[in-house]
Design a protein around this motif. Structure first.
Motif, short mmCIF file in Angstrom:
data_model
loop_
_atom_site.label_atom_id
_atom_site.label_comp_id
_atom_site.label_asym_id
_atom_site.label_seq_id
_atom_site.Cartn_x
_atom_site.Cartn_y
_atom_site.Cartn_z
N GLU A 150 0.87 -1.26 -0.11
CA GLU A 150 0.07 -0.08 0.01
C GLU A 150 0.87 1.35 0.02
O GLU A 150 0.75 2.27 -0.53
CB GLU A 150 -1.04 0.06 1.35
CG GLU A 150 -1.95 -1.15 1.24
CD GLU A 150 -3.29 -0.83 1.93
OE1 GLU A 150 -3.03 0.23 2.64
OE2 GLU A 150 -4.19 -1.44 2.05
N ALA A 151 2.21 1.27 0.69
CA ALA A 151 2.98 2.48 0.72
C ALA A 151 3.52 2.61 -0.68
O ALA A 151 3.68 3.86 -0.83
CB ALA A 151 4.03 2.03 1.90
N VAL A 152 3.79 1.62 -1.14
CA VAL A 152 4.47 1.90 -2.57
C VAL A 152 3.29 2.60 -3.63
O VAL A 152 3.61 3.31 -4.47
CB VAL A 152 5.13 0.70 -3.22
CG1 VAL A 152 4.28 -0.27 -3.67
CG2 VAL A 152 6.21 1.05 -4.39
N ALA A 153 2.21 2.03 -3.62
CA ALA A 153 1.18 2.51 -4.29
C ALA A 153 0.74 4.02 -3.91
O ALA A 153 0.34 4.67 -5.06
CB ALA A 153 -0.19 1.38 -4.15
N GLU A 154 0.92 4.27 -2.70
CA GLU A 154 0.70 5.64 -2.28
C GLU A 154 1.86 6.57 -2.74
O GLU A 154 1.58 7.90 -2.54
CB GLU A 154 0.11 5.66 -1.14
CG GLU A 154 -1.05 4.79 -0.70
CD GLU A 154 -1.33 4.74 0.90
OE1 GLU A 154 -0.70 5.12 1.61
OE2 GLU A 154 -2.26 3.86 1.39
N GLY A 155 3.11 6.19 -3.08
CA GLY A 155 4.03 6.88 -3.27
C GLY A 155 4.82 7.24 -2.13
O GLY A 155 5.84 8.13 -2.03
N ARG A 156 4.63 6.49 -0.88
CA ARG A 156 5.45 6.68 0.23
C ARG A 156 6.65 5.95 0.24
O ARG A 156 7.70 6.43 0.78
CB ARG A 156 4.61 6.19 1.48
CG ARG A 156 3.34 7.02 1.73
CD ARG A 156 2.62 6.17 2.83
NE ARG A 156 1.19 6.75 2.91
CZ ARG A 156 0.77 8.00 3.70
NH1 ARG A 156 1.79 8.79 4.08
NH2 ARG A 156 -0.37 8.24 3.70
#
Length: 225
Positions: free
Chosen positions: A24-30
């Protein structure tokens, strides 16, 4: 997450929960892709809670709560569920047939480990974005004769397309951005398209896109975008 027992052995379920947070973090750009891959690799190698904790300490859990890999999460279905929860279900369909008509397999259904689809002078739709899987290894056999068939899969699914097209087409089309997940099922799509076509499209479901938008909205409202 703050673990009171850092030396306690981590379970497979706890590693999967951490992997879900990282995806989820990589999908959100974090997270950048390189860092995501490094953390994901470390997640599956982790043996204790103490090794898992640093991997998600600086990341929010879904919904903005503190990350707690050792706590049981809310039950999710479809694309909201962890891959481990979507594998090993009893099959609800082992095949599909269309002659001068069409068929559809979509939504919350469970595909068998070997699924055979046939369409002649007709068409069919096989959508795996919200589906469950009888086994971690699935074979989809598609036969389209003067007809068409569309297979839609999520970007995180491990897919191998090996079909043959004769006076027709058999292959992958557009892809949404995504990285195949190591814990996702492996799906081999094979078969024959004779004067017809079988297409394989990597695409997120509406529910998944909405979930990603909802996760992104608080960050944009704070001016972090």
């Amino acid at each position: 997450m703050t673990s009171e027992l850092p030396d306690m052995r981590a379970s497979d379920a706890e590693r999967e929960r951490v992997a879900e947070v990282l995806r989820e973090a990589v999908a959100e750009g974090r997270l950048q892709m390189e860092e995501f891959e490094q953390r994901l690799d470390a997640t599956y190698k982790a043996r204790t809670h103490g090794e898992l904790e640093p991997l998600v300490r600086d990341l929010p859990a879904p919904g903005g709560a503190a990350v707690a890999p050792v706590a049981a999460g809310q039950r999710r279905t479809g694309s909201m569920a962890r891959w481990a929860d979507r594998i090993g279900r009893p099959a609800t369909s082992k095949g599909a047939f269309a002659f001068w008509g069409g068929f559809s397999r979509r939504g919350n259904w469970t595909i068998s480990r070997v699924f055979t689809a046939f369409a002649m002078w007709g068409g069919g739709e096989i959508d795996l974005r919200e589906a469950n899987f009888e086994d971690g290894e699935v074979v989809i056999r598609c036969f389209a004769i003067m007809g068409g068939m569309q297979v839609t899969v999520p970007p995180e699914l491990n897919v191998d397309v090996r079909g043959i097209g004769i006076m027709g087409g058999f292959g992958e089309h557009t892809k949404d951005d995504g990285v195949p997940a190591p814990d996702a099922p492996r799906v081999r799509i094979t078969g024959l398209a004779l004067m017809g076509g079988v297409g394989v499209e990597h695409k997120r479901s509406k529910a998944e896109k909405q979930r990603l938008r909802d996760a992104e909205r608080p960050r944009l409202e704070k001016g972090e975008g």
